[in-house]
Design a protein around this motif. Structure first.
Motif, PDB file in Angstrom:
ATOM      1  N   ASP A  50       0.763  -1.146   0.052  1.00 36.49           N
ATOM      2  CA  ASP A  50       0.021   0.057   0.035  1.00 36.49           C
ATOM      3  C   ASP A  50       0.743   1.157   0.047  1.00 36.49           C
ATOM      4  O   ASP A  50       0.469   2.297   0.559  1.00 36.49           O
ATOM      5  CB  ASP A  50      -0.879  -0.127   1.343  1.00 36.49           C
ATOM      6  N   ALA A  51       1.896   1.083  -0.746  1.00 33.50           N
ATOM      7  CA  ALA A  51       3.037   2.244  -0.735  1.00 33.50           C
ATOM      8  C   ALA A  51       3.668   2.256  -1.991  1.00 33.50           C
ATOM      9  O   ALA A  51       3.993   0.973  -2.607  1.00 33.50           O
ATOM     10  CB  ALA A  51       3.764   2.445   0.381  1.00 33.50           C
ATOM     11  N   THR A  52       4.381   3.123  -2.683  1.00 35.84           N
ATOM     12  CA  THR A  52       5.200   3.158  -3.928  1.00 35.84           C
ATOM     13  C   THR A  52       6.527   3.348  -3.263  1.00 35.84           C
ATOM     14  O   THR A  52       6.994   3.499  -2.196  1.00 35.84           O
ATOM     15  CB  THR A  52       4.604   4.309  -4.895  1.00 35.84           C
ATOM     16  N   LYS A  53       7.416   3.061  -4.338  1.00 32.83           N
ATOM     17  CA  LYS A  53       8.819   3.392  -4.166  1.00 32.83           C
ATOM     18  C   LYS A  53       9.008   4.695  -3.562  1.00 32.83           C
ATOM     19  O   LYS A  53      10.088   5.215  -2.991  1.00 32.83           O
ATOM     20  CB  LYS A  53       9.766   3.071  -5.225  1.00 32.83           C
ATOM     21  N   ARG A  54       8.347   5.897  -4.310  1.00 32.35           N
ATOM     22  CA  ARG A  54       8.539   7.149  -3.980  1.00 32.35           C
ATOM     23  C   ARG A  54       8.205   7.455  -2.552  1.00 32.35           C
ATOM     24  O   ARG A  54       8.857   8.067  -1.919  1.00 32.35           O
ATOM     25  CB  ARG A  54       7.592   8.059  -5.007  1.00 32.35           C
ATOM     26  N   ASP A  55       6.992   6.719  -1.653  1.00 30.61           N
ATOM     27  CA  ASP A  55       6.652   6.695  -0.720  1.00 30.61           C
ATOM     28  C   ASP A  55       8.087   6.435   0.292  1.00 30.61           C
ATOM     29  O   ASP A  55       8.167   7.099   1.209  1.00 30.61           O
ATOM     30  CB  ASP A  55       5.448   5.877  -0.271  1.00 30.61           C
ATOM     31  N   LEU A  56       8.703   5.333   0.037  1.00 29.21           N
ATOM     32  CA  LEU A  56       9.694   4.931   0.506  1.00 29.21           C
ATOM     33  C   LEU A  56      10.701   5.814   0.651  1.00 29.21           C
ATOM     34  O   LEU A  56      11.458   6.212   1.926  1.00 29.21           O
ATOM     35  CB  LEU A  56      10.344   3.683   0.066  1.00 29.21           C
ATOM     36  N   ILE A  57      11.021   6.581  -0.625  1.00 28.62           N
ATOM     37  CA  ILE A  57      12.164   7.634  -0.575  1.00 28.62           C
ATOM     38  C   ILE A  57      11.831   8.788  -0.128  1.00 28.62           C
ATOM     39  O   ILE A  57      12.705   9.496   0.752  1.00 28.62           O
ATOM     40  CB  ILE A  57      12.400   7.834  -2.239  1.00 28.62           C
ATOM     41  N   ASP A  58      10.462   9.252  -0.049  1.00 27.22           N
ATOM     42  CA  ASP A  58      10.114  10.450   0.438  1.00 27.22           C
ATOM     43  C   ASP A  58      10.407  10.307   2.066  1.00 27.22           C
ATOM     44  O   ASP A  58      10.663  11.289   2.923  1.00 27.22           O
ATOM     45  CB  ASP A  58       8.737  10.784   0.304  1.00 27.22           C
ATOM     46  N   TYR A  59       9.968   9.154   2.656  1.00 29.17           N
ATOM     47  CA  TYR A  59      10.230   8.887   3.934  1.00 29.17           C
ATOM     48  C   TYR A  59      11.321   8.712   4.430  1.00 29.17           C
ATOM     49  O   TYR A  59      11.771   9.377   5.475  1.00 29.17           O
ATOM     50  CB  TYR A  59       9.429   7.454   4.442  1.00 29.17           C
ATOM     51  N   LEU A  60      12.606   8.031   3.715  1.00 30.88           N
ATOM     52  CA  LEU A  60      13.689   7.938   4.070  1.00 30.88           C
ATOM     53  C   LEU A  60      14.366   9.451   4.189  1.00 30.88           C
ATOM     54  O   LEU A  60      15.182   9.606   5.134  1.00 30.88           O
ATOM     55  CB  LEU A  60      14.465   7.032   3.225  1.00 30.88           C
ATOM     56  N   ALA A  76       3.746   7.906   9.249  1.00 32.78           N
ATOM     57  CA  ALA A  76       4.609   7.601  10.700  1.00 32.78           C
ATOM     58  C   ALA A  76       5.228   8.928  11.016  1.00 32.78           C
ATOM     59  O   ALA A  76       5.338   9.161  12.328  1.00 32.78           O
ATOM     60  CB  ALA A  76       5.694   6.424  10.523  1.00 32.78           C
ATOM     61  N   LEU A  77       5.412   9.666   9.898  1.00 35.99           N
ATOM     62  CA  LEU A  77       6.270  11.095  10.111  1.00 35.99           C
ATOM     63  C   LEU A  77       5.311  12.202  10.739  1.00 35.99           C
ATOM     64  O   LEU A  77       5.586  12.768  11.856  1.00 35.99           O
ATOM     65  CB  LEU A  77       6.585  11.819   8.817  1.00 35.99           C
ATOM     66  N   GLU A  78       3.892  11.816  10.744  1.00 36.16           N
ATOM     67  CA  GLU A  78       2.785  12.728  11.505  1.00 36.16           C
ATOM     68  C   GLU A  78       3.132  12.456  12.926  1.00 36.16           C
ATOM     69  O   GLU A  78       2.830  13.184  13.760  1.00 36.16           O
ATOM     70  CB  GLU A  78       1.684  12.481  11.140  1.00 36.16           C
ATOM     71  N   ARG A  79       3.426  11.108  13.426  1.00 35.06           N
ATOM     72  CA  ARG A  79       3.626  10.805  14.734  1.00 35.06           C
ATOM     73  C   ARG A  79       4.645  11.142  15.600  1.00 35.06           C
ATOM     74  O   ARG A  79       4.880  11.244  16.585  1.00 35.06           O
ATOM     75  CB  ARG A  79       3.563   9.431  14.936  1.00 35.06           C
ATOM     76  N   LEU A  80       5.807  11.437  14.552  1.00 29.78           N
ATOM     77  CA  LEU A  80       7.170  12.068  15.173  1.00 29.78           C
ATOM     78  C   LEU A  80       7.056  13.404  15.833  1.00 29.78           C
ATOM     79  O   LEU A  80       7.932  13.746  16.828  1.00 29.78           O
ATOM     80  CB  LEU A  80       8.175  12.028  13.884  1.00 29.78           C
ATOM     81  N   GLY A  81       6.326  14.404  15.054  1.00 25.58           N
ATOM     82  CA  GLY A  81       6.311  15.725  15.776  1.00 25.58           C
ATOM     83  C   GLY A  81       7.650  16.248  15.534  1.00 25.58           C
ATOM     84  O   GLY A  81       8.317  16.161  14.751  1.00 25.58           O
ATOM     85  N   ASP A  82       7.766  16.994  16.739  1.00 32.77           N
ATOM     86  CA  ASP A  82       9.274  17.820  16.775  1.00 32.77           C
ATOM     87  C   ASP A  82      10.369  16.920  17.578  1.00 32.77           C
ATOM     88  O   ASP A  82      11.354  17.781  17.925  1.00 32.77           O
ATOM     89  CB  ASP A  82       9.056  19.264  17.173  1.00 32.77           C
TER      90      ASP A  82
END
Length: 274
Positions: free
Chosen positions: A26-36, A268-274
């Motif tokens: 449920d994710a693309t390679k772009r999603d992986l790159i953007d997350y990393l 996941a990034l939304e859960r990281l906050g600051d």
């Protein structure tokens, strides 16, 4: 003739970004790159100067763990050659120390990042003890792993130690205990076993140190075997699982309120906050 890359980031040519990462991702390679790229300031310190193994996946093929870097690895990827006693050969491990290297791995469809528990400046000294809480299969498996993690925390407190906790990204929990690098491998291994045994003794109906799965009796395995040249999936690393969950650090006070499903790669990034 090589196909034109979709994008170039930090000097790395990125290709096939809009392809699904793998079946069920449920994710693309772009999603992986953007997350990393977005999490690099947190993930890279977990990987820096540690021999790295990765789990890569090619579409339509089984995922595989890669330790030895391929022959086409670019020059900007730092490596270290280490003798592997099990395979009786020298393995050239990558050191993922910068964003460029991380993006290159992402373009290679490296989904999981498993650094060693040692750094290259002291290959004979672990930086952390690791307790891996591996629950049995079942609907309440993660809750059981969480309960066992609290046992480990109590066992650590009894000997004036503290640990940090993260989801494994699968059904388990990892407790990391930072240690001074004066401990020999033998002493670190003995300390890890002792903590595991102390934790299991606190509630032998819940937890066990039995290595053989058939001997665990439906209890959580307090795994103390991550020592020496072992690796463990890094905090913030995605996992090769449906939905691509992330191995996510959690505060002890919030551990009972989370689920591995709370941290898929796309949010996941939304859960990281600051």
């Amino acid at each position: 003739m090589a196909s034109k890359p979709d994008e170039v980031r930090d000097g790395v040519e990125l290709t096939n970004l809009d392809q699904p990462l793998f079946d069920g991702a449920d994710a693309t390679k772009r999603d992986l790159i953007d997350y990393l790229e977005a999490v690099a300031d947190r993930l890279l310190p977990e990987l820096e100067d540690r021999p790295l193994s990765v789990i890569r996946v090619h579409r339509g093929q089984e995922a595989f763990m890669q330790k030895n870097v391929p022959s086409y690895t670019p020059d900007f990827v730092r490596t270290i050659d280490l003798w592997a006693e099990t395979s009786k050969r020298t393995v050239s491990y990558a050191l993922c120390n910068d964003l460029r290297t991380l993006l290159w791995f992402g373009n290679q469809r490296a989904v999981e990042y498993h650094p060693a528990l040692v750094r290259v400046d002291r290959l004979d000294r672990m930086t952390h003890l690791v307790l891996d809480l591996d629950p049995p299969e079942g609907d309440d498996s993660f809750a059981a792993a969480v309960a066992a993690a609290h046992l480990v925390r109590r066992a650590l407190a009894d000997v004036d130690l503290e640990g940090a906790v993260k989801t494994s990204g699968s059904k388990g929990v990892h407790v990391f205990v930072p240690v001074e690098r004066r401990l020999s491998m033998e002493d670190a291994a003995a300390a890890t076993r002792a903590i595991a045994a102390r934790a299991a003794a606190l509630d032998p109906d819940l937890a066990t140190t039995e290595f053989v799965k058939d001997d665990r009796g439906g209890r959580v395995f307090v795994d103390a075997t991550r020592v020496g040249g072992a690796t463990v999936v890094a905090a913030y690393s995605p996992r090769f699982r449906p939905g691509v969950p992330v191995s996510f650090p959690v505060g002890w006070d919030g551990l009972d309120d989370v689920s591995p499903r709370d941290f898929p790669i796309r949010t996941a990034l939304e859960r990281l906050g600051d």
